[in-house]
Design a protein around this motif. Structure first.
Motif, PDB file in Angstrom:
ATOM      1  N   VAL A 145       0.848  -1.198   0.000  1.00 29.68           N
ATOM      2  CA  VAL A 145       0.000   0.000   0.000  1.00 29.68           C
ATOM      3  C   VAL A 145       0.878   1.241   0.000  1.00 29.68           C
ATOM      4  CG1 VAL A 145      -1.896  -1.208   1.176  1.00 29.68           C
ATOM      5  CG2 VAL A 145      -0.235   0.073   2.540  1.00 29.68           C
ATOM      6  N   GLN A 146       0.323   2.354  -0.471  1.00 27.82           N
ATOM      7  CA  GLN A 146       1.081   3.603  -0.486  1.00 27.82           C
ATOM      8  C   GLN A 146       1.053   4.296   0.860  1.00 27.82           C
ATOM      9  OE1 GLN A 146      -0.465   5.907  -3.817  1.00 27.82           O
ATOM     10  NE2 GLN A 146       1.428   5.446  -4.896  1.00 27.82           N
ATOM     11  N   ASP A 147      -0.094   4.267   1.529  1.00 32.83           N
ATOM     12  CA  ASP A 147      -0.280   4.977   2.792  1.00 32.83           C
ATOM     13  C   ASP A 147      -1.021   4.040   3.735  1.00 32.83           C
ATOM     14  OD1 ASP A 147      -1.538   6.506   4.864  1.00 32.83           O
ATOM     15  OD2 ASP A 147      -1.376   8.316   3.654  1.00 32.83           O
ATOM     16  N   LEU A 148      -0.309   3.481   4.689  1.00 34.07           N
ATOM     17  CA  LEU A 148      -0.894   2.481   5.578  1.00 34.07           C
ATOM     18  C   LEU A 148      -2.133   3.007   6.292  1.00 34.07           C
ATOM     19  CD1 LEU A 148      -0.762  -0.359   6.857  1.00 34.07           C
ATOM     20  CD2 LEU A 148       0.547   0.699   8.708  1.00 34.07           C
ATOM     21  N   SER A 149      -2.053   4.195   6.844  1.00 34.06           N
ATOM     22  CA  SER A 149      -3.171   4.749   7.597  1.00 34.06           C
ATOM     23  C   SER A 149      -4.419   4.889   6.720  1.00 34.06           C
ATOM     24  CB  SER A 149      -2.779   6.109   8.182  1.00 34.06           C
ATOM     25  OG  SER A 149      -3.856   6.664   8.889  1.00 34.06           O
ATOM     26  N   ALA A 150      -4.256   5.419   5.500  1.00 28.66           N
ATOM     27  CA  ALA A 150      -5.387   5.579   4.585  1.00 28.66           C
ATOM     28  C   ALA A 150      -5.957   4.230   4.165  1.00 28.66           C
ATOM     29  CB  ALA A 150      -4.959   6.383   3.359  1.00 28.66           C
TER      30      ALA A 150
ATOM     31  N   THR B 229       4.163   1.219   9.494  1.00 27.72           N
ATOM     32  CA  THR B 229       4.310   0.899   8.075  1.00 27.72           C
ATOM     33  C   THR B 229       3.801  -0.504   7.756  1.00 27.72           C
ATOM     34  OG1 THR B 229       6.565   0.107   8.436  1.00 27.72           O
ATOM     35  CG2 THR B 229       6.293   2.423   7.734  1.00 27.72           C
ATOM     36  N   PHE B 230       3.313  -1.210   8.751  1.00 23.23           N
ATOM     37  CA  PHE B 230       2.818  -2.579   8.547  1.00 23.23           C
ATOM     38  C   PHE B 230       1.626  -2.757   9.475  1.00 23.23           C
ATOM     39  CE2 PHE B 230       2.888  -7.224   8.552  1.00 23.23           C
ATOM     40  CZ  PHE B 230       3.298  -7.517   7.264  1.00 23.23           C
TER      41      PHE B 230
ATOM     42  N   GLY C  91       4.731   0.537   1.071  1.00 23.75           N
ATOM     43  CA  GLY C  91       5.899   0.738   0.223  1.00 23.75           C
ATOM     44  C   GLY C  91       6.713  -0.475  -0.160  1.00 23.75           C
ATOM     45  N   SER C  92       6.346  -1.664   0.296  1.00 24.58           N
ATOM     46  CA  SER C  92       7.130  -2.842  -0.093  1.00 24.58           C
ATOM     47  C   SER C  92       6.287  -4.108   0.049  1.00 24.58           C
ATOM     48  CB  SER C  92       8.404  -2.957   0.756  1.00 24.58           C
ATOM     49  OG  SER C  92       8.091  -3.159   2.109  1.00 24.58           O
ATOM     50  N   GLN C  93       6.917  -5.227  -0.217  1.00 21.40           N
ATOM     51  CA  GLN C  93       6.306  -6.560  -0.116  1.00 21.40           C
ATOM     52  C   GLN C  93       5.110  -6.728  -1.056  1.00 21.40           C
ATOM     53  OE1 GLN C  93       5.848  -8.301   3.758  1.00 21.40           O
ATOM     54  NE2 GLN C  93       7.562  -7.159   4.598  1.00 21.40           N
ATOM     55  N   GLY C  94       5.394  -6.739  -2.332  1.00 13.80           N
ATOM     56  CA  GLY C  94       4.347  -6.983  -3.315  1.00 13.80           C
ATOM     57  C   GLY C  94       4.262  -5.885  -4.349  1.00 13.80           C
TER      58      GLY C  94
END
Length: 128
Positions: free
Chosen positions: A13-18, A40-41, A56-59
Motif C-alpha cells: 500500500v502507499q499509505d498504511l493509515s489511509a 508501516t505494517f 511501500g514494499s512486499q508486493g
C-alpha cells in the motif's frame, strides 16, 4: 507431509493509515494492529479473514484475491451504502459462484464470492 494451516495475503500500500481506514470504513474490516513508529505494517480482519498491509514494499499494486462470503448480495448492499469502490455488481458465474468485484485505494481487487443464485448471467468477469 506437513499440513498448511492458513494463508494471510500481504498487500503493498502507499499509505498504511489511509488503507487501514478504507478497509475499516468502507469494507467493514476491523483494525487488528499496526507496527512501527510511524506505522508501516498492519493487519485488518473480518470474520476468519486477515490481510496484512505493508507500506511501500512486499508486493506489487493491483494484486487479486478471492474471498468467500455467506451472502454476496447483502454484502453488495452494505458496500453500496458505505461508498466502497465496486467494480462489478454481483453476477452468477458459469463456474457456479455468485461474485462481485471490489477495489481498494491501492488498486488491489477483492473477488467476493458466494453460492450462485441461479443460472449464469452471461456477463463476463470484469478483469480490467
Amino acid at each position: 507431509m506437513v499440513d498448511f494451516q492458513f494463508v494471510t495475503p500481504i498487500l503493498r500500500v502507499q499509505d498504511l493509515s489511509a488503507s487501514v481506514d478504507y478497509y475499516v470504513d468502507k469494507l467493514g474490516f476491523e483494525k487488528k494492529w499496526t507496527w512501527g513508529d510511524p506505522a508501516t505494517f498492519g493487519c485488518v480482519a473480518r470474520g476468519e479473514i486477515e490481510i496484512f498491509l505493508c507500506q511501500g514494499s512486499q508486493g506489487q499494486p493491483g494484486m487479486w484475491m478471492s474471498i468467500f462470503v455467506d451472502d454476496v448480495d447483502t454484502l453488495h448492499a452494505q458496500y453500496q451504502a458505505s461508498g466502497a469502490m465496486i467494480r462489478q455488481a454481483p453476477i452468477n458465474c458459469p463456474w457456479g459462484t455468485r461474485e462481485m468485484n471490489v477495489e481498494d485505494i491501492d488498486g488491489h481487487r477483492l473477488r467476493m464470492s458466494g453460492e450462485s443464485t441461479g443460472e449464469p448471467d452471461g456477463v463476463p468477469l470484469r478483469e480490467d
